[in-house]
Design a protein around this motif. Structure first.
Motif, PDB file in Angstrom:
ATOM      1  N   ARG A 246     -26.122 -23.675  -1.719  1.00 38.75           N
ATOM      2  CA  ARG A 246     -25.775 -22.845  -0.574  1.00 38.75           C
ATOM      3  C   ARG A 246     -25.739 -23.681   0.710  1.00 38.75           C
ATOM      4  O   ARG A 246     -24.873 -23.482   1.573  1.00 38.75           O
ATOM      5  CB  ARG A 246     -26.757 -21.685  -0.438  1.00 38.75           C
TER       6      ARG A 246
ATOM      7  N   GLU B  91     -28.101 -24.888  13.035  1.00 47.18           N
ATOM      8  CA  GLU B  91     -28.635 -23.976  12.025  1.00 47.18           C
ATOM      9  C   GLU B  91     -28.000 -22.593  12.142  1.00 47.18           C
ATOM     10  O   GLU B  91     -27.665 -21.949  11.140  1.00 47.18           O
ATOM     11  CB  GLU B  91     -30.148 -23.885  12.180  1.00 47.18           C
TER      12      GLU B  91
ATOM     13  N   TYR C  59     -38.111 -20.303  14.189  1.00 47.65           N
ATOM     14  CA  TYR C  59     -38.253 -20.676  12.781  1.00 47.65           C
ATOM     15  C   TYR C  59     -39.686 -21.120  12.546  1.00 47.65           C
ATOM     16  O   TYR C  59     -40.442 -21.403  13.487  1.00 47.65           O
ATOM     17  CB  TYR C  59     -37.288 -21.791  12.384  1.00 47.65           C
TER      18      TYR C  59
ATOM     19  N   GLU D 199     -30.422 -23.174  -3.762  1.00 46.37           N
ATOM     20  CA  GLU D 199     -30.589 -23.407  -2.323  1.00 46.37           C
ATOM     21  C   GLU D 199     -29.834 -24.655  -1.878  1.00 46.37           C
ATOM     22  O   GLU D 199     -29.210 -24.664  -0.801  1.00 46.37           O
ATOM     23  CB  GLU D 199     -32.072 -23.535  -1.987  1.00 46.37           C
TER      24      GLU D 199
ATOM     25  N   ASP E  28     -23.559 -18.521   5.972  1.00 40.43           N
ATOM     26  CA  ASP E  28     -24.438 -17.968   4.939  1.00 40.43           C
ATOM     27  C   ASP E  28     -25.793 -17.697   5.574  1.00 40.43           C
ATOM     28  O   ASP E  28     -26.548 -18.639   5.860  1.00 40.43           O
ATOM     29  CB  ASP E  28     -24.574 -18.959   3.787  1.00 40.43           C
ATOM     30  N   PRO E  29     -26.132 -16.435   5.839  1.00 44.25           N
ATOM     31  CA  PRO E  29     -27.386 -16.117   6.521  1.00 44.25           C
ATOM     32  C   PRO E  29     -28.641 -16.583   5.788  1.00 44.25           C
ATOM     33  O   PRO E  29     -29.716 -16.645   6.403  1.00 44.25           O
ATOM     34  CB  PRO E  29     -27.352 -14.585   6.624  1.00 44.25           C
ATOM     35  N   SER E  30     -28.522 -16.920   4.522  1.00 40.25           N
ATOM     36  CA  SER E  30     -29.705 -17.333   3.771  1.00 40.25           C
ATOM     37  C   SER E  30     -30.059 -18.802   3.975  1.00 40.25           C
ATOM     38  O   SER E  30     -31.127 -19.251   3.543  1.00 40.25           O
ATOM     39  CB  SER E  30     -29.487 -17.091   2.273  1.00 40.25           C
ATOM     40  N   VAL E  31     -29.197 -19.560   4.632  1.00 36.35           N
ATOM     41  CA  VAL E  31     -29.377 -21.006   4.738  1.00 36.35           C
ATOM     42  C   VAL E  31     -30.300 -21.350   5.904  1.00 36.35           C
ATOM     43  O   VAL E  31     -30.221 -20.756   6.982  1.00 36.35           O
ATOM     44  CB  VAL E  31     -28.016 -21.702   4.919  1.00 36.35           C
ATOM     45  N   ALA E  32     -31.182 -22.302   5.684  1.00 36.04           N
ATOM     46  CA  ALA E  32     -32.004 -22.895   6.731  1.00 36.04           C
ATOM     47  C   ALA E  32     -31.901 -24.412   6.606  1.00 36.04           C
ATOM     48  O   ALA E  32     -31.584 -24.940   5.535  1.00 36.04           O
ATOM     49  CB  ALA E  32     -33.453 -22.459   6.598  1.00 36.04           C
TER      50      ALA E  32
ATOM     51  N   THR F  56     -36.419 -17.562   9.917  1.00 35.70           N
ATOM     52  CA  THR F  56     -35.959 -18.750   9.203  1.00 35.70           C
ATOM     53  C   THR F  56     -37.153 -19.625   8.833  1.00 35.70           C
ATOM     54  O   THR F  56     -38.025 -19.888   9.658  1.00 35.70           O
ATOM     55  CB  THR F  56     -34.995 -19.557  10.102  1.00 35.70           C
TER      56      THR F  56
ATOM     57  N   GLN G 294     -25.811 -20.467   9.465  1.00 37.60           N
ATOM     58  CA  GLN G 294     -26.151 -19.089   9.106  1.00 37.60           C
ATOM     59  C   GLN G 294     -25.014 -18.120   9.384  1.00 37.60           C
ATOM     60  O   GLN G 294     -24.980 -17.034   8.809  1.00 37.60           O
ATOM     61  CB  GLN G 294     -27.425 -18.681   9.851  1.00 37.60           C
TER      62      GLN G 294
END
Length: 275
Positions: free
Chosen positions: A17, A71, A269, A14, A78-82, A2, A75
């Motif tokens: 999301r 966090e 991260y 981004e 949505d696994p792409s989110v940080a 992350t 995720q």
């Protein structure tokens, strides 16, 4: 791995999301669980009794674990989110991009603080404030009310220059880096930002405002910068201290993690830039 980015550098996709994941956690009720946890600790943490999340040395590791849990919840949607961070030394006005209608929305209207635009405005019906300290069930803000200014880079650097993490009496009267960053002493960094935003951010239910997470991600980033500048400075107290969390004591509510476990963020991260 992350990567937490400056919110000012996020793309439109981004941002979308991130806000969509927030809205989904809210819809399922998981978001409000985090608000409840934070409120419980801020109400219980006192200068002269047991204290874990606030007014204490564990302010920073406690919030690091709290943000990690949140966090990971994002995720799971949505696994792409940080978590992005808000550098309030640079993005200092209500006109900054994080307050735009395509991201967090802006300040509240003058008569009651109600946020009127963006995905978290009451008019969307998607962000009811259910864990609250009064009868108002809508997100409120009063950005920069009464002429209050956000901390400057020079003020922040003055705190980062402090060589000692914390010291007795290990509460809001302490000297040292932790307490000056938390804001009970000196130039007042973390606490001042909560007050600058206003609304729910000045209460124990401050995570009701999604900016809470961006603010605390920046506080966490400042901790990492302090560690880089002072590599020989240790978390304190190390042991045998009443009412606070020593280096190897477990922290509530998890009871499976210590400050020592959280001193290094890199297993979890990284940040987009080191400085």
């Amino acid at each position: 791995m992350t990567v937490r980015k400056n919110q000012a550098a996020l793309t439109t996709a981004e941002k979308r999301r991130f806000t969509d994941a927030l809205l989904e956690l809210k819809r399922t009720g998981r978001y409000d669980d985090f608000v409840t946890t934070h409120n419980g600790f801020i109400m219980a943490d006192t200068d002269h009794g047991p204290r874990t999340g606030h007014r204490s040395p564990s302010f920073l590791p406690w919030h690091r674990r709290f943000l990690l849990d949140f966090e990971q919840a994002l995720q799971s949607v949505d696994p792409s989110v940080a978590l992005p961070y808000w550098d309030w030394t640079a993005d200092r006005t209500p006109a900054s991009s994080l307050w735009a209608a395509d991201f967090l929305g802006g300040t509240g209207r003058s008569r009651d603080g109600r946020v009127m635009d963006g995905p978290f405005a009451a008019s969307t019906g998607n962000w009811p404030i259910t864990v609250r300290v009064d009868g108002r069930d809508y997100l409120r803000r009063s950005l920069g009310a009464h002429g209050l200014q956000l901390p400057t880079r020079a003020e922040t650097d003055s705190v980062l220059a402090m060589p000692v993490y914390d010291m007795p009496p290990w509460n809001s009267a302490s000297d040292g880096f932790r307490n000056h960053l938390e804001g009970w002493r000196g130039v007042n960094l973390h606490n001042r930002v909560h007050v600058w935003v206003g609304g729910q951010m000045v209460t124990g239910v401050s995570p009701n405002d999604p900016v809470f997470w961006l603010h605390h991600a920046f506080i966490d980033r400042l901790w990492t910068q302090w560690q880089e500048r002072h590599p020989d400075a240790a978390y304190a107290p190390a042991g045998g201290t009443s009412d606070v969390v020593d280096l190897h004591d477990t922290m509530r509510p998890w009871n499976d993690v210590t400050p020592a476990d959280l001193l290094d963020h890199r297993p979890h991260y990284t940040y987009d830039t080191a400085a």
